[in-house]
Motif scaffolding. Sequence first.
Motif, mmCIF file in Angstrom:
data_model
loop_
_atom_site.group_PDB
_atom_site.id
_atom_site.type_symbol
_atom_site.label_atom_id
_atom_site.label_comp_id
_atom_site.label_asym_id
_atom_site.label_seq_id
_atom_site.Cartn_x
_atom_site.Cartn_y
_atom_site.Cartn_z
ATOM 1 N N ARG A 6 39.085 44.166 36.418
ATOM 2 C CA ARG A 6 39.934 45.114 35.879
ATOM 3 C C ARG A 6 41.550 44.404 35.981
ATOM 4 O O ARG A 6 41.391 43.845 37.088
ATOM 5 C CB ARG A 6 39.758 46.207 36.651
ATOM 6 C CG ARG A 6 40.394 47.571 35.928
ATOM 7 C CD ARG A 6 39.747 48.741 36.565
ATOM 8 N NE ARG A 6 41.127 49.742 37.124
ATOM 9 C CZ ARG A 6 40.946 50.529 37.797
ATOM 10 N NH1 ARG A 6 39.812 50.673 38.765
ATOM 11 N NH2 ARG A 6 41.780 51.481 37.972
ATOM 12 N N ARG A 7 42.277 44.621 34.975
ATOM 13 C CA ARG A 7 43.650 44.069 35.072
ATOM 14 C C ARG A 7 44.503 45.265 34.752
ATOM 15 O O ARG A 7 44.301 46.015 33.659
ATOM 16 C CB ARG A 7 43.879 42.963 34.197
ATOM 17 C CG ARG A 7 45.145 42.493 34.005
ATOM 18 C CD ARG A 7 45.455 41.516 32.912
ATOM 19 N NE ARG A 7 46.531 40.932 32.694
ATOM 20 C CZ ARG A 7 47.203 41.478 31.841
ATOM 21 N NH1 ARG A 7 47.044 42.616 31.244
ATOM 22 N NH2 ARG A 7 48.731 40.846 31.547
ATOM 23 N N MET A 17 44.848 43.561 39.902
ATOM 24 C CA MET A 17 43.771 43.174 39.577
ATOM 25 C C MET A 17 42.433 43.393 40.428
ATOM 26 O O MET A 17 42.705 43.480 41.493
ATOM 27 C CB MET A 17 43.529 41.628 39.135
ATOM 28 C CG MET A 17 44.354 41.249 38.188
ATOM 29 S SD MET A 17 44.542 39.356 37.770
ATOM 30 C CE MET A 17 45.498 39.152 36.277
ATOM 31 N N TRP A 18 41.361 43.707 39.909
ATOM 32 C CA TRP A 18 39.985 43.925 40.799
ATOM 33 C C TRP A 18 39.323 42.712 40.282
ATOM 34 O O TRP A 18 38.761 42.532 39.264
ATOM 35 C CB TRP A 18 39.596 45.114 40.205
ATOM 36 C CG TRP A 18 39.935 46.426 40.733
ATOM 37 C CD1 TRP A 18 39.938 47.453 41.761
ATOM 38 C CD2 TRP A 18 41.269 47.044 40.220
ATOM 39 N NE1 TRP A 18 40.836 48.408 41.882
ATOM 40 C CE2 TRP A 18 41.819 48.114 41.024
ATOM 41 C CE3 TRP A 18 42.202 46.891 39.111
ATOM 42 C CZ2 TRP A 18 42.798 49.124 40.656
ATOM 43 C CZ3 TRP A 18 43.252 47.510 38.734
ATOM 44 C CH2 TRP A 18 43.795 48.617 39.633
ATOM 45 N N LEU A 19 38.663 42.083 41.456
ATOM 46 C CA LEU A 19 38.088 40.905 41.366
ATOM 47 C C LEU A 19 36.847 40.900 42.097
ATOM 48 O O LEU A 19 36.575 41.479 42.995
ATOM 49 C CB LEU A 19 38.919 39.648 42.042
ATOM 50 C CG LEU A 19 40.612 39.374 41.779
ATOM 51 C CD1 LEU A 19 41.131 38.689 42.591
ATOM 52 C CD2 LEU A 19 40.520 39.174 40.262
ATOM 53 N N ALA A 74 49.156 36.414 35.830
ATOM 54 C CA ALA A 74 49.227 37.819 35.083
ATOM 55 C C ALA A 74 49.049 37.634 33.627
ATOM 56 O O ALA A 74 48.614 38.466 32.826
ATOM 57 C CB ALA A 74 50.827 37.963 34.937
ATOM 58 N N GLN A 75 48.814 36.290 33.360
ATOM 59 C CA GLN A 75 48.499 35.977 31.772
ATOM 60 C C GLN A 75 46.942 36.139 31.725
ATOM 61 O O GLN A 75 46.259 35.953 30.591
ATOM 62 C CB GLN A 75 49.055 34.665 31.323
ATOM 63 C CG GLN A 75 50.379 34.738 31.071
ATOM 64 C CD GLN A 75 51.175 33.216 30.883
ATOM 65 O OE1 GLN A 75 50.604 32.408 31.310
ATOM 66 N NE2 GLN A 75 52.563 33.170 30.425
ATOM 67 N N MET A 76 46.271 35.914 32.726
ATOM 68 C CA MET A 76 44.805 36.179 32.767
ATOM 69 C C MET A 76 44.162 37.455 32.428
ATOM 70 O O MET A 76 44.946 38.485 32.668
ATOM 71 C CB MET A 76 44.265 35.571 33.924
ATOM 72 C CG MET A 76 44.519 34.062 34.194
ATOM 73 S SD MET A 76 43.824 33.546 35.758
ATOM 74 C CE MET A 76 42.089 33.137 35.274
#
Length: 279
Positions: A6-7, A17-19, A74-76
């Motif tokens: 999630r971003r 972000m949730w990784l 941030a661009q991912m």
Amino acid sequence: MYEILRREKWQDVLYSMWLKAPHIARAAQPGQFVILMTDEKGERIPLTIADIDREEGWIQIVFQIVGKTTTKLAQMNEGDELYAFVGPLGKPSEIDKYGTVVTIGGGTGIACVYPITKALKEAGNRVITIIGARTKDLIIMEDEMRKASTELLVTTDDGSYVRKGFVTDVLDEVLQREKNVRKVWAVGPAIMMKVICDVTKPYNVETIACLNAVMVDGTGMCGSCRVTVDGETKLTCVDGPEFNGHLVDWPEFLNRLLKYDQQEKQSLEIYNESLEAEG
Ligand code: NAD
Ligand code: FES
């Protein structure tokens, strides 16, 4: 591989972000951090863990775009995978039943003080939390912090939300009001943590600062994160990141942070120029 589950863009330059990282989520404790690489040639950046779900196997990070790597991150997008992700690193916060404690988060530091606050309350402490940011829009995780604390105090530098002032102004009032504060945790910009230590010193309240040193390997090999504490050289990545703030050599620490400012700016400029050239 480490998938971005999630971003969320919270503000102009502020992201969460949730990784997916089940093994890190299983082992991580409040106060610890991770180091990630967006791609094979990228630099390694340390980020404090903002939240963990052991069952679902994810960790949450919150970051501000400050240089090339955070720009790339941030661009991912959701579904993308990070090249590398190492953790949990550093020593966990010393969570115990102290009595009344104060936790303080400044700016993006609010996210990092959240798991510490939650754990202190779960351990039976009366937790007074102070969060502050430059302006209303930069106050993050207010609802979560309210739930995690016994009392939440909010302040903004410009007075656009709740009250005007730095977190240190609120802290001084809390220390005048409360006679039995046992310990203070501070997470945020270095200058904020230094001033917090100046405020707590006359009250003789132990103050833990979470040092955001410049890190490279994160495993004690390169020495880039060194800091002087009580006259001894310590490595933030393995001996910290939390230290007794009253014993930290703050002028040296603040100087070392500034040392890489210019290179960071140049690297970001070159990266942005290369993006423009690609069209
Ligand atoms: P910021 O500069 O907007 O400051 C946030 C708050 O800190 C302010 O609202 C104020 O209440 C307090 N503050 C700032 N300067 C102060 C001063 N001179 N005296 C007293 N209080 C002061 O913060 P930002 O732009 O969100 O920047 C975040 C910073 O936090 C970055 O430098 C980042 O490296 C750092 N950070 C540190 C950690 C950590 O582990 N220590 C974690 C996350 C972020
Ligand atoms: Fe290299 Fe700490 S980051 S020694």
